[in-house]
Motif scaffolding. Sequence first.
Motif, PDB file in Angstrom:
ATOM      1  N   ARG A 221      35.396  20.299  38.448  1.00 33.64           N
ATOM      2  CA  ARG A 221      35.322  21.572  38.546  1.00 33.64           C
ATOM      3  C   ARG A 221      35.080  22.172  39.805  1.00 33.64           C
ATOM      4  O   ARG A 221      34.508  21.544  40.513  1.00 33.64           O
ATOM      5  CB  ARG A 221      34.371  22.341  37.426  1.00 33.64           C
ATOM      6  CG  ARG A 221      34.650  21.607  35.878  1.00 33.64           C
ATOM      7  CD  ARG A 221      33.560  22.249  34.978  1.00 33.64           C
ATOM      8  NE  ARG A 221      33.554  21.181  33.903  1.00 33.64           N
ATOM      9  CZ  ARG A 221      32.791  21.840  32.751  1.00 33.64           C
ATOM     10  NH1 ARG A 221      31.987  22.739  32.807  1.00 33.64           N
ATOM     11  NH2 ARG A 221      32.885  21.043  31.769  1.00 33.64           N
TER      12      ARG A 221
ATOM     13  N   GLY B 294      34.866  28.401  39.987  1.00 35.44           N
ATOM     14  CA  GLY B 294      35.327  28.313  38.430  1.00 35.44           C
ATOM     15  C   GLY B 294      36.572  27.500  38.243  1.00 35.44           C
ATOM     16  O   GLY B 294      37.510  27.831  39.193  1.00 35.44           O
TER      17      GLY B 294
ATOM     18  N   GLU C 127      29.449  21.313  35.444  1.00 40.24           N
ATOM     19  CA  GLU C 127      29.670  22.703  36.141  1.00 40.24           C
ATOM     20  C   GLU C 127      29.012  22.051  37.534  1.00 40.24           C
ATOM     21  O   GLU C 127      28.155  21.429  37.777  1.00 40.24           O
ATOM     22  CB  GLU C 127      28.433  23.616  35.392  1.00 40.24           C
ATOM     23  CG  GLU C 127      28.915  24.437  34.254  1.00 40.24           C
ATOM     24  CD  GLU C 127      30.400  25.026  34.573  1.00 40.24           C
ATOM     25  OE1 GLU C 127      30.683  25.263  35.553  1.00 40.24           O
ATOM     26  OE2 GLU C 127      30.994  25.230  33.270  1.00 40.24           O
TER      27      GLU C 127
ATOM     28  N   GLU D  91      27.922  23.390  41.094  1.00 37.16           N
ATOM     29  CA  GLU D  91      27.242  24.461  41.724  1.00 37.16           C
ATOM     30  C   GLU D  91      26.876  23.589  43.361  1.00 37.16           C
ATOM     31  O   GLU D  91      26.465  22.834  43.352  1.00 37.16           O
ATOM     32  CB  GLU D  91      25.704  24.746  41.352  1.00 37.16           C
ATOM     33  CG  GLU D  91      25.998  25.592  40.071  1.00 37.16           C
ATOM     34  CD  GLU D  91      24.639  26.005  39.455  1.00 37.16           C
ATOM     35  OE1 GLU D  91      23.735  25.654  39.645  1.00 37.16           O
ATOM     36  OE2 GLU D  91      24.651  27.186  38.613  1.00 37.16           O
TER      37      GLU D  91
ATOM     38  N   ASP E 195      23.342  36.154  40.451  1.00 38.98           N
ATOM     39  CA  ASP E 195      24.493  36.657  40.618  1.00 38.98           C
ATOM     40  C   ASP E 195      24.504  38.044  41.523  1.00 38.98           C
ATOM     41  O   ASP E 195      23.429  38.979  41.525  1.00 38.98           O
ATOM     42  CB  ASP E 195      25.286  36.588  39.495  1.00 38.98           C
ATOM     43  CG  ASP E 195      26.586  36.813  39.613  1.00 38.98           C
ATOM     44  OD1 ASP E 195      27.361  36.977  40.762  1.00 38.98           O
ATOM     45  OD2 ASP E 195      27.456  37.079  38.408  1.00 38.98           O
TER      46      ASP E 195
ATOM     47  N   THR F  41      35.609  34.335  43.634  1.00 37.46           N
ATOM     48  CA  THR F  41      34.855  33.959  42.505  1.00 37.46           C
ATOM     49  C   THR F  41      34.840  34.772  41.435  1.00 37.46           C
ATOM     50  O   THR F  41      34.800  34.580  40.314  1.00 37.46           O
ATOM     51  CB  THR F  41      33.235  33.662  42.815  1.00 37.46           C
ATOM     52  OG1 THR F  41      32.961  34.662  43.287  1.00 37.46           O
ATOM     53  CG2 THR F  41      33.067  32.512  43.847  1.00 37.46           C
ATOM     54  N   TRP F  42      35.227  36.091  41.919  1.00 38.72           N
ATOM     55  CA  TRP F  42      35.230  37.195  40.750  1.00 38.72           C
ATOM     56  C   TRP F  42      36.506  36.929  39.660  1.00 38.72           C
ATOM     57  O   TRP F  42      36.396  36.633  38.677  1.00 38.72           O
ATOM     58  CB  TRP F  42      35.420  38.515  41.454  1.00 38.72           C
ATOM     59  CG  TRP F  42      35.788  39.527  40.512  1.00 38.72           C
ATOM     60  CD1 TRP F  42      36.839  40.598  40.823  1.00 38.72           C
ATOM     61  CD2 TRP F  42      34.790  40.254  39.617  1.00 38.72           C
ATOM     62  NE1 TRP F  42      36.916  41.477  39.966  1.00 38.72           N
ATOM     63  CE2 TRP F  42      35.542  41.493  39.172  1.00 38.72           C
ATOM     64  CE3 TRP F  42      33.692  40.045  38.899  1.00 38.72           C
ATOM     65  CZ2 TRP F  42      35.118  42.256  38.108  1.00 38.72           C
ATOM     66  CZ3 TRP F  42      33.084  40.579  38.189  1.00 38.72           C
ATOM     67  CH2 TRP F  42      33.742  41.718  37.496  1.00 38.72           C
TER      68      TRP F  42
ATOM     69  N   ARG G  87      38.467  34.088  39.794  1.00 38.35           N
ATOM     70  CA  ARG G  87      38.463  32.752  39.308  1.00 38.35           C
ATOM     71  C   ARG G  87      37.501  32.698  38.263  1.00 38.35           C
ATOM     72  O   ARG G  87      37.763  31.521  37.134  1.00 38.35           O
ATOM     73  CB  ARG G  87      38.067  31.550  40.500  1.00 38.35           C
ATOM     74  CG  ARG G  87      39.460  31.329  41.490  1.00 38.35           C
ATOM     75  CD  ARG G  87      39.139  30.091  42.178  1.00 38.35           C
ATOM     76  NE  ARG G  87      38.803  28.934  41.385  1.00 38.35           N
ATOM     77  CZ  ARG G  87      40.068  28.390  41.050  1.00 38.35           C
ATOM     78  NH1 ARG G  87      41.312  28.659  41.503  1.00 38.35           N
ATOM     79  NH2 ARG G  87      40.084  27.125  40.435  1.00 38.35           N
ATOM     80  N   SER G  88      36.529  32.997  38.076  1.00 39.73           N
ATOM     81  CA  SER G  88      35.447  33.196  36.853  1.00 39.73           C
ATOM     82  C   SER G  88      35.983  33.872  35.684  1.00 39.73           C
ATOM     83  O   SER G  88      35.166  34.183  34.921  1.00 39.73           O
ATOM     84  CB  SER G  88      34.107  33.300  37.262  1.00 39.73           C
ATOM     85  OG  SER G  88      34.248  34.736  37.563  1.00 39.73           O
TER      86      SER G  88
ATOM     87  N   VAL H 146      31.586  35.926  37.334  1.00 38.58           N
ATOM     88  CA  VAL H 146      30.858  35.930  38.323  1.00 38.58           C
ATOM     89  C   VAL H 146      30.984  37.052  39.224  1.00 38.58           C
ATOM     90  O   VAL H 146      31.911  37.103  39.723  1.00 38.58           O
ATOM     91  CB  VAL H 146      30.818  34.642  38.968  1.00 38.58           C
ATOM     92  CG1 VAL H 146      29.881  34.403  39.978  1.00 38.58           C
ATOM     93  CG2 VAL H 146      30.625  33.315  38.015  1.00 38.58           C
TER      94      VAL H 146
END
Length: 598
Positions: free
Chosen positions: A180, A184, A259, A261, A389, A445-446, A448-449, A453
């Motif tokens: 992954r 995201g 996941e 990170e 976050d 990330t906003w 894609r999540s 996120v």
Amino acid sequence: MSTTSAPGQTTTDQTGGARPPTPRAAPVEQTSGASAGDQWWRSAVIYQVYPRSFADADGDGMGDLPGITARLPHLVELGVDALWLSPFYTSPQHDAGYDVADYRAVDPRFGTLADADALLARAHELGLRVVVDLVPNHTSWDHAWFSEALAAAPGSRERARYLFRDGRGEHGELPPTSWRSVFGGSAWERITEADGTPGQWYLHLFDVSQPDLDWSNPEVREEFHDVLRFWLDRGVDGFRVDVAHGLVKAEGLPEWDAELEMISGTLAGQHGEARTPPPMWDQEGVHDVYRGWRRVLDEYEGDRMLVAEAWVEPLDRLARYVRPDEMQQAFNFAYLVSPLRAADLRDAVDATAEAMDAVGAPPTWVLSNHDVVRHTTRFGLSTDGGNPDGLDASAAAPDAEVGLRRARAATLLMLALPGSAYVYQGEELGLPDVAVPDDARQDPTWERSGHAVRGRDGCRVPLPWEGDAPSFGFGPTSASWLPQPSAYGELALDRQRDVPGSTYEMYRAALRLRRELALGSSPSLTWTDADGLARVEDGVLALRTGGALVVANLGDTPVRLPDGAEVLLVSGDLAHGGDGRSLPPTTTAWLRDPSPEV
């Protein structure tokens, strides 16, 4: 750096007044990094400049290199030793410049190569060294190599520079693995071949626009040796290496269904147990890469340096990146995410010292950067550590007053520690993180999540220089690539300069004293109970290092300072302690130590 424990010792020279004056720092006097060979990086304070948010010279709302050059005197006045420039290379800016299309060119949004040369020259004139970001894990999909890979056939030399693989399933319709993306979703993207048919998949541990390079390929390694030399020839003093722990993947790309990170809010750091890393992080092969890089840097005079952005745990594994023939520094993220509690911080410092001493490397200390919520806000939310976050504009705001008080106390403790310290632009103003409106967010990330996120935009809002100017002096117009909150006006540089007790003046005094007392270059620190006044179990830390006795009261009740101790600097107001000689809760003081034990 080593740490020891010793009984307290009373200091002398009685101070007067509840709040000591905040003296102005003298200009930095040091030799340019272009000629010095003194291992300057062992004790340097390095200031991170995020180019798009530092200063805008042309008024288009985005910071640029001429804007940075014009503001370099601020760094001299502040008292730092070097600046680290986040990426300014040619890029489509899908990930704020960490998607590089040309490593040897400046993005027109930021200026020209001549502007970069002028910045380097001016910084060296002012006695500042310059570290630039290098992004070796991936390129942009606009990079010439990736365009060539898309036009070439499977198995070609062009595709071998990246991690292309056939898909699973009857027709290759499934990703090669379940890996992954940090941002995201799947870490694999399928391409359409030149003939229009569905084709292979390429790996992207970050945004889809950032294909990962294959570092088992000698051509990739040689290319980056040339990139290093290109910037070293222009006079840079070092490189911050992005995702330094991610370049090499486990052979065969084994299955991994978890996941992914990189910026963990629960990084165990000093307490983590050795365990098998995920197949995309902290593989043994990265060390051969950096030994090659070190040999390149050693070809040049001036003691150039490498610093690793490596989210690796436990600390003894991080220390492997700074062995004598590899990098000089690695960011100490275990300290960054540590809880703001005396016992936890003492453990973090001790574990860092032990790990770095084992390989002869200096420790580094950092509280904020462009990827984490600013520590002024983190500590206003909680003292439990980690990296939350970004802020939600519709949620209750953190306690700004409490957060700033905690952040100032944490900062004075950090800047007293031996080794090198990193300061993120704007923290010297006490800037909080910003709850950026959802329709203004730009962090990948906003999206894609699926808007789950919030991302990192809140710590990247452009700086306020002048409280009453358009864009608060960020540029000559009101344009700003991210919206600035009205609260920034009162935090602007011109509102804090020469104001006793302001966060800006506290930073300046701390950096001046850090140099005068040789805190950064102290070979060790000694924990003390300050004659029984400082007890870890009461939330108090006291340490001797260089020429200072440092007391951090992170507990709930005032702590009497040692009799006769001269207060040099305090993060809050001693009057709040009740008698002018007691340290209030959530406050750190630097005292002159006439009998240092280190």
